[in-house]
Design a protein around this motif. Structure first.
Motif, PDB file in Angstrom:
ATOM      1  N   ARG A  54       1.795 -16.702 -29.752  1.00 28.33           N
ATOM      2  CA  ARG A  54       1.908 -18.118 -29.912  1.00 28.33           C
ATOM      3  C   ARG A  54       0.473 -18.835 -29.568  1.00 28.33           C
ATOM      4  O   ARG A  54       0.450 -19.935 -28.898  1.00 28.33           O
ATOM      5  CB  ARG A  54       3.150 -18.653 -29.431  1.00 28.33           C
ATOM      6  CG  ARG A  54       4.397 -17.888 -29.685  1.00 28.33           C
ATOM      7  CD  ARG A  54       5.294 -18.253 -28.950  1.00 28.33           C
ATOM      8  NE  ARG A  54       6.738 -17.734 -29.189  1.00 28.33           N
ATOM      9  CZ  ARG A  54       7.551 -17.736 -28.513  1.00 28.33           C
ATOM     10  NH1 ARG A  54       7.852 -18.309 -27.484  1.00 28.33           N
ATOM     11  NH2 ARG A  54       8.847 -16.836 -28.743  1.00 28.33           N
ATOM     12  N   ARG A  85      -0.074 -12.318 -37.755  1.00 23.11           N
ATOM     13  CA  ARG A  85       0.865 -12.901 -38.509  1.00 23.11           C
ATOM     14  C   ARG A  85       0.668 -14.649 -38.070  1.00 23.11           C
ATOM     15  O   ARG A  85       0.784 -15.069 -36.889  1.00 23.11           O
ATOM     16  CB  ARG A  85       2.319 -12.577 -38.104  1.00 23.11           C
ATOM     17  CG  ARG A  85       3.428 -13.300 -38.735  1.00 23.11           C
ATOM     18  CD  ARG A  85       4.673 -12.464 -37.949  1.00 23.11           C
ATOM     19  NE  ARG A  85       5.868 -13.224 -38.318  1.00 23.11           N
ATOM     20  CZ  ARG A  85       6.744 -12.941 -39.456  1.00 23.11           C
ATOM     21  NH1 ARG A  85       6.372 -12.157 -40.120  1.00 23.11           N
ATOM     22  NH2 ARG A  85       7.807 -13.821 -39.565  1.00 23.11           N
ATOM     23  N   VAL A  86       0.275 -15.361 -39.341  1.00 21.81           N
ATOM     24  CA  VAL A  86      -0.041 -16.941 -38.871  1.00 21.81           C
ATOM     25  C   VAL A  86       0.807 -17.840 -39.433  1.00 21.81           C
ATOM     26  O   VAL A  86       1.244 -17.863 -40.686  1.00 21.81           O
ATOM     27  CB  VAL A  86      -1.540 -17.087 -39.492  1.00 21.81           C
ATOM     28  CG1 VAL A  86      -2.099 -18.468 -39.276  1.00 21.81           C
ATOM     29  CG2 VAL A  86      -2.422 -15.977 -38.825  1.00 21.81           C
ATOM     30  N   ARG A  87       1.166 -19.085 -38.672  1.00 24.17           N
ATOM     31  CA  ARG A  87       1.890 -20.080 -39.337  1.00 24.17           C
ATOM     32  C   ARG A  87       0.881 -21.294 -39.264  1.00 24.17           C
ATOM     33  O   ARG A  87       0.056 -21.668 -38.307  1.00 24.17           O
ATOM     34  CB  ARG A  87       2.997 -20.593 -38.186  1.00 24.17           C
ATOM     35  CG  ARG A  87       3.720 -21.761 -38.585  1.00 24.17           C
ATOM     36  CD  ARG A  87       4.685 -22.192 -37.639  1.00 24.17           C
ATOM     37  NE  ARG A  87       4.699 -21.754 -36.427  1.00 24.17           N
ATOM     38  CZ  ARG A  87       5.975 -21.263 -35.868  1.00 24.17           C
ATOM     39  NH1 ARG A  87       7.219 -21.128 -36.452  1.00 24.17           N
ATOM     40  NH2 ARG A  87       6.192 -20.861 -34.776  1.00 24.17           N
ATOM     41  N   THR A 132       9.996 -23.679 -41.320  1.00 25.09           N
ATOM     42  CA  THR A 132       8.818 -22.547 -41.296  1.00 25.09           C
ATOM     43  C   THR A 132       9.149 -21.809 -42.613  1.00 25.09           C
ATOM     44  O   THR A 132      10.112 -21.071 -42.630  1.00 25.09           O
ATOM     45  CB  THR A 132       8.498 -21.502 -40.192  1.00 25.09           C
ATOM     46  OG1 THR A 132       8.085 -22.414 -39.000  1.00 25.09           O
ATOM     47  CG2 THR A 132       7.271 -20.875 -40.564  1.00 25.09           C
ATOM     48  N   TYR A 141       2.446 -18.376 -43.405  1.00 23.33           N
ATOM     49  CA  TYR A 141       3.706 -19.214 -43.289  1.00 23.33           C
ATOM     50  C   TYR A 141       3.395 -20.537 -43.317  1.00 23.33           C
ATOM     51  O   TYR A 141       2.178 -20.924 -42.561  1.00 23.33           O
ATOM     52  CB  TYR A 141       4.788 -18.773 -42.473  1.00 23.33           C
ATOM     53  CG  TYR A 141       5.265 -17.507 -42.602  1.00 23.33           C
ATOM     54  CD1 TYR A 141       6.456 -17.131 -43.078  1.00 23.33           C
ATOM     55  CD2 TYR A 141       4.603 -16.106 -41.947  1.00 23.33           C
ATOM     56  CE1 TYR A 141       6.864 -15.919 -43.461  1.00 23.33           C
ATOM     57  CE2 TYR A 141       4.806 -14.943 -42.369  1.00 23.33           C
ATOM     58  CZ  TYR A 141       6.262 -14.614 -42.941  1.00 23.33           C
ATOM     59  OH  TYR A 141       6.684 -13.476 -43.211  1.00 23.33           O
ATOM     60  N   ASP A 173      10.449 -16.860 -33.009  1.00 26.82           N
ATOM     61  CA  ASP A 173       9.855 -15.676 -33.936  1.00 26.82           C
ATOM     62  C   ASP A 173       8.540 -15.055 -33.368  1.00 26.82           C
ATOM     63  O   ASP A 173       8.231 -15.245 -32.171  1.00 26.82           O
ATOM     64  CB  ASP A 173       9.368 -16.662 -35.223  1.00 26.82           C
ATOM     65  CG  ASP A 173       8.904 -18.139 -34.642  1.00 26.82           C
ATOM     66  OD1 ASP A 173       7.930 -18.113 -33.846  1.00 26.82           O
ATOM     67  OD2 ASP A 173       8.979 -19.152 -35.500  1.00 26.82           O
ATOM     68  N   PHE A 175       5.187 -15.207 -34.455  1.00 22.83           N
ATOM     69  CA  PHE A 175       3.706 -15.414 -34.871  1.00 22.83           C
ATOM     70  C   PHE A 175       2.626 -15.202 -33.801  1.00 22.83           C
ATOM     71  O   PHE A 175       2.891 -15.717 -32.768  1.00 22.83           O
ATOM     72  CB  PHE A 175       3.991 -16.913 -35.528  1.00 22.83           C
ATOM     73  CG  PHE A 175       4.541 -17.076 -36.767  1.00 22.83           C
ATOM     74  CD1 PHE A 175       4.142 -16.896 -37.774  1.00 22.83           C
ATOM     75  CD2 PHE A 175       5.711 -17.677 -36.604  1.00 22.83           C
ATOM     76  CE1 PHE A 175       4.518 -17.028 -39.198  1.00 22.83           C
ATOM     77  CE2 PHE A 175       6.656 -17.884 -37.889  1.00 22.83           C
ATOM     78  CZ  PHE A 175       6.008 -17.550 -39.138  1.00 22.83           C
ATOM     79  N   ASP A 176       1.668 -14.545 -34.266  1.00 20.55           N
ATOM     80  CA  ASP A 176       0.465 -14.408 -33.175  1.00 20.55           C
ATOM     81  C   ASP A 176      -0.303 -15.948 -33.111  1.00 20.55           C
ATOM     82  O   ASP A 176      -0.679 -16.142 -32.077  1.00 20.55           O
ATOM     83  CB  ASP A 176      -0.275 -13.346 -33.889  1.00 20.55           C
ATOM     84  CG  ASP A 176       0.243 -12.149 -34.206  1.00 20.55           C
ATOM     85  OD1 ASP A 176       0.538 -11.352 -33.014  1.00 20.55           O
ATOM     86  OD2 ASP A 176       0.155 -11.713 -35.185  1.00 20.55           O
ATOM     87  N   THR A 178      -0.777 -20.177 -34.432  1.00 19.01           N
ATOM     88  CA  THR A 178      -0.414 -21.228 -35.232  1.00 19.01           C
ATOM     89  C   THR A 178      -1.564 -22.225 -35.278  1.00 19.01           C
ATOM     90  O   THR A 178      -2.267 -22.443 -34.407  1.00 19.01           O
ATOM     91  CB  THR A 178       0.930 -21.884 -34.498  1.00 19.01           C
ATOM     92  OG1 THR A 178       2.077 -21.214 -34.380  1.00 19.01           O
ATOM     93  CG2 THR A 178       1.247 -23.271 -35.184  1.00 19.01           C
TER      94      THR A 178
END
Length: 310
Positions: A54, A85-87, A132, A141, A173, A175-176, A178
């Protein structure tokens, strides 16, 4: 957990044989212009962002047309290529925003009135996780937005300043990173994005002396947010967009280094294919993977998180 659909595109790492910029601790502004060579500045006080789930980056500048959306998008893909993993959060209510460039993939059978956006998060109609959605790129995402997001800017619903921070902390979730792409103003949405962030990335046009003057307003806003709402916020990087070697670009880079002495200074070399990539609804990294702009964002992103691949 949101699953990635099967018809998505992987984001590969770039070859180290490409024309990356050199890295230095500072620009030698005393050197003659003809001898001076543009490079990425990693100042001695800079520290990569600690690895943490996060981790939140806000891309901000009060001026439009400086490359905020390109910066957010290319940084995100550079991190995805490194296995993160990116948002992306589109916090720009303009029509020509990230949501138009990077369409989301909605689950089958989901009607339009069941599709959430960032506006719904601010008005407590859904959680951030529910807004998302997957994109065409594996591991990337997007929380989409539309012009009605401007309602948040105008009405300032209760708790808007801390809304994104609260939702990001409450998300279950995995995600690494955002990345929040903010709009071309220092209003409610940008303040909310700054309150939620660990780091700020500032795109500045290398060919516009007015951007240096405008950065003062952003600096004041960041100071206010840091003092009152987010003491851990830092300016981590300045990306000099549309960069071409010139005396003006060198001066602007030097001024930004003085204003933000702990931040990376990353020239993002100009590229004529950006508009073509937007029309094709593809990231520049996919459309023109050897473009110098892509290389500069990739190297900058790697340094930012301590995975430069050097």
């Amino acid at each position: 957990m949101i699953e990635t659909p099967r018809n998505t595109v992987p984001v590969p790492a770039l070859s180290e044989d490409l024309a990356f910029l050199d890295i230095t601790t500072e620009w030698d502004l005393s050197a003659s212009y003809h001898q001076w060579k543009p490079s990425i500045v990693v100042p001695a006080p800079f520290r990569p962002s600690p690895e943490q789930v996060r981790y939140v980056i806000t891309v901000a500048n009060q001026k439009g047309g400086v490359g905020k959306t390109l910066t957010a998008f290319e940084l995100a893909l550079s991190l995805v290529a490194r296995g993160l993993r990116v948002r992306l959060i589109d916090a720009d209510p303009q029509v020509a925003s990230l949501t138009l460039w990077l369409p989301v993939i909605y689950p089958e059978g989901l009607s339009e009135d069941q599709r959430f956006s960032l506006r719904d998060v601010y008005y407590d109609k859904c959680t951030l996780a529910e807004a998302t959605y997957p994109t065409r790129y594996q591991g990337l995402y997007l929380v989409p937005s539309f012009p009605n997001l401007d309602q948040v800017q105008n009405e300032r619903p209760t708790g808007y300043e801390t809304c994104l921070r609260w939702h990001l902390r409450e998300c279950d979730d995995d995600f690494d990173v955002t990345i929040i792409d903010s709009g071309p103003s220092l209003g409610a949405l940008t303040v909310s994005a700054l309150v939620a962030a660990h780091d700020v990335v500032v795109p500045v046009q290398a060919a516009s002396g007015l951007d240096v003057e405008g950065a003062a307003s952003l600096y004041e806003t960041i100071n206010t947010v840091t003092t009152r709402m987010n003491r851990d916020l830092r300016v981590a990087a300045i990306f000099l967009t549309d960069f071409e070697k010139s005396k003006l670009a060198r001066t602007i880079g030097g001024e930004m280094a003085k204003a933000f002495p702990d931040a990376l200074i990353v020239p993002s070399r100009t590229c004529v294919k950006i508009g073509e990539a937007q029309l094709e609804k593809k990231a520049l990294r996919e459309f023109a993977p050897e473009a110098t702009t892509v290389l500069d964002y990739d190297r900058g992103a790697g340094i930012l998180i301590g995975r430069a691949g050097l």
